[in-house]
Design a protein around this motif. Structure first.
Motif, short mmCIF file in Angstrom:
data_model
loop_
_atom_site.label_atom_id
_atom_site.label_comp_id
_atom_site.label_asym_id
_atom_site.label_seq_id
_atom_site.Cartn_x
_atom_site.Cartn_y
_atom_site.Cartn_z
N ARG A 221 0.85 -1.18 0.01
CA ARG A 221 -0.04 -0.05 -0.01
C ARG A 221 0.75 1.28 0.12
O ARG A 221 1.37 1.67 0.80
CB ARG A 221 -0.88 -0.18 1.18
CG ARG A 221 -1.78 -1.28 1.28
CD ARG A 221 -2.80 -1.45 2.23
NE ARG A 221 -3.96 -2.05 1.86
CZ ARG A 221 -5.16 -2.27 2.48
NH1 ARG A 221 -5.15 -1.69 3.78
NH2 ARG A 221 -6.23 -2.83 1.93
N ASP B 224 -3.83 -2.87 8.47
CA ASP B 224 -5.04 -2.51 8.12
C ASP B 224 -5.25 -1.03 8.80
O ASP B 224 -5.79 -0.25 7.94
CB ASP B 224 -6.11 -3.47 8.65
CG ASP B 224 -7.44 -2.81 8.38
OD1 ASP B 224 -7.74 -2.66 7.17
OD2 ASP B 224 -8.27 -3.14 9.29
N ASP C 212 -5.08 2.95 6.52
CA ASP C 212 -6.16 4.01 6.62
C ASP C 212 -5.61 5.27 7.06
O ASP C 212 -6.09 6.43 6.30
CB ASP C 212 -7.58 3.51 7.41
CG ASP C 212 -8.33 2.74 6.47
OD1 ASP C 212 -8.20 2.33 5.51
OD2 ASP C 212 -9.45 2.39 7.17
MG MG Z 1 -8.76 -1.64 5.86
#
Ligand code: MG
Ligand code: IPM
Length: 346
Positions: free
Chosen positions: A106, A244, A248
């Motif tokens: 990411r 996770d 964000d």
């Molecule tokens: Mg997420």
């Protein structure tokens, strides 16, 4: 002419709106690149609608069929009309686990023209390498005496040397090719069993990468630095759940979740990788044609790169950067953004 087989799975909510824009831009970029390549797409319906109609999410037969594709282009998962977890476990996690998506990559970057909620964000350019098949995500655990005052619930975090090592190794490779800085994030002070396995793996793999500077942060401290000094990072490597949460936050500080792309990578060539925007199905704005397709478009660039279509990938990123630089606060529809980015290619 080589044809790349792409499984297209828009999913739910704004996934259905942003994925067509991503494909529009991707097809344009491949054509303009002059590569003797085309995409051969097949639609897979994995959505709340299907679950309501048939009780199915993504079947085992479909999972097998997906193995024959070169990549999966995924929109979003989740819908308020289904019990929480049914679609997530039955669709996206089923693919991450079943297709061995060891690495969830990411990137976070501040593009010229985008506005960060931070007063002085600095020059943000890092990538989070999130472990994708283990941690507390596997579904190990259970509950006893459910629905009684004595209820007990366990959610076990699974960490294998094998799983952690391949993720950490991938992160070191990234760091070597970037600015040679790697930060590993955990909670070794509390989650000592898992945390110390991670620490020992990082120390072990680090021996093969003497040029990479390594440092450690507790996950809670990282949430502070991501807000106060996000430019400090180059490569972050962490477990599934911390990754996770941090990604964000990373998306929020760099200009919004509408820009955050990701790749769920099968790193041993045993199945297709999956590319998806980090944002979810956003039921609050779904169906209005106002979702920002940029994260889906950038995920398409990651997919093109992974397929070896480097020129197309670079032209997408450049077109997005040019669009962002001039975007300002103009209100545009989802397809207007897609059209504008496609028009900037070639
Ligand atoms: Mg997420
Ligand atoms: C993500 C999402 C998923 C996750 C959900 C939809 C299961 O939040 O890709 O970050 O928790 O991994």
């Amino acid at each position: 002419m080589s044809a790349y087989k792409i499984a297209v799975m828009p999913g739910d909510g704004i996934g259905v709106e942003v994925i067509p824009e991503g494909l529009k831009v991707l097809n344009r970029a491949i054509e303009a690149s002059g590569a003797a390549a085309e995409l051969e797409t097949k639609h897979f319906e994995a959505s709340a609608k299907r679950w309501h109609e048939t009780g199915e999410t993504l079947t085992d037969a479909e999972l097998e069929e997906l193995r024959g594709f070169d990549a999966i282009y995924f929109g979003a998962c989740g819908d308020p009309t289904t019990p929480s977890g049914v679609l997530e476990r039955g669709i996206i996690l089923k693919m991450r686990f079943g297709l061995d998506h060891a690495v969830n990559m990411r990137p976070s970057k501040s593009y010229p023209g985008t506005v960060s909620p931070l007063k002085d964000p600095g020059d943000i350019d890092f990538v989070v390498i999130r472990e994708g098949t283990e941690g507390p995500y596997t579904g190990q655990g259970g509950s006893l005496r459910t629905n009684t005052p004595q209820e007990v619930a366990n959610e076990v975090s699974v960490n294998t040397w094998f799983g952690v090592e391949r993720t950490v190794r991938f992160a070191f490779e990234q760091a070597r090719a970037r600015r040679q800085k790697l930060t590993y994030v955990h909670k070794t002070n509390v989650m000592a069993h898992a945390g110390h396995l991670w620490r020992r793996v990082v120390e072990h793999v680090a021996q093969d990468y003497p040029e990479v500077a390594v440092n450690y942060e507790h996950a809670d401290a990282s949430t502070i630095y991501l807000v106060t000094d996000p430019a400090r990072y180059d490569v972050i490597v962490t477990d599934n759940l911390f990754g996770d949460i941090l990604t964000d936050l990373a998306a929020a500080v760099t200009g919004g979740i509408g820009l955050a792309a990701s790749g769920n990578l099968n790193v041993n060539g045993t199945g297709p990788s999956l590319f998806e925007p980090i944002h979810g199905s956003a039921p609050d704005i779904a169906g209005q044609g106002i979702a920002d397709p940029t994260a889906a478009i950038l995920s398409g660039a990651l997919m093109a790169e992974q397929l070896g279509l480097d020129v197309a990938a670079k032209s997408i990123t450049a077109a997005v950067e040019a669009d962002l630089a001039e975007r300002g606060s103009a209100k545009r529809s989802t397809s207007e953004v897609g059209d504008a980015i496609a028009a900037r290619i070639g």
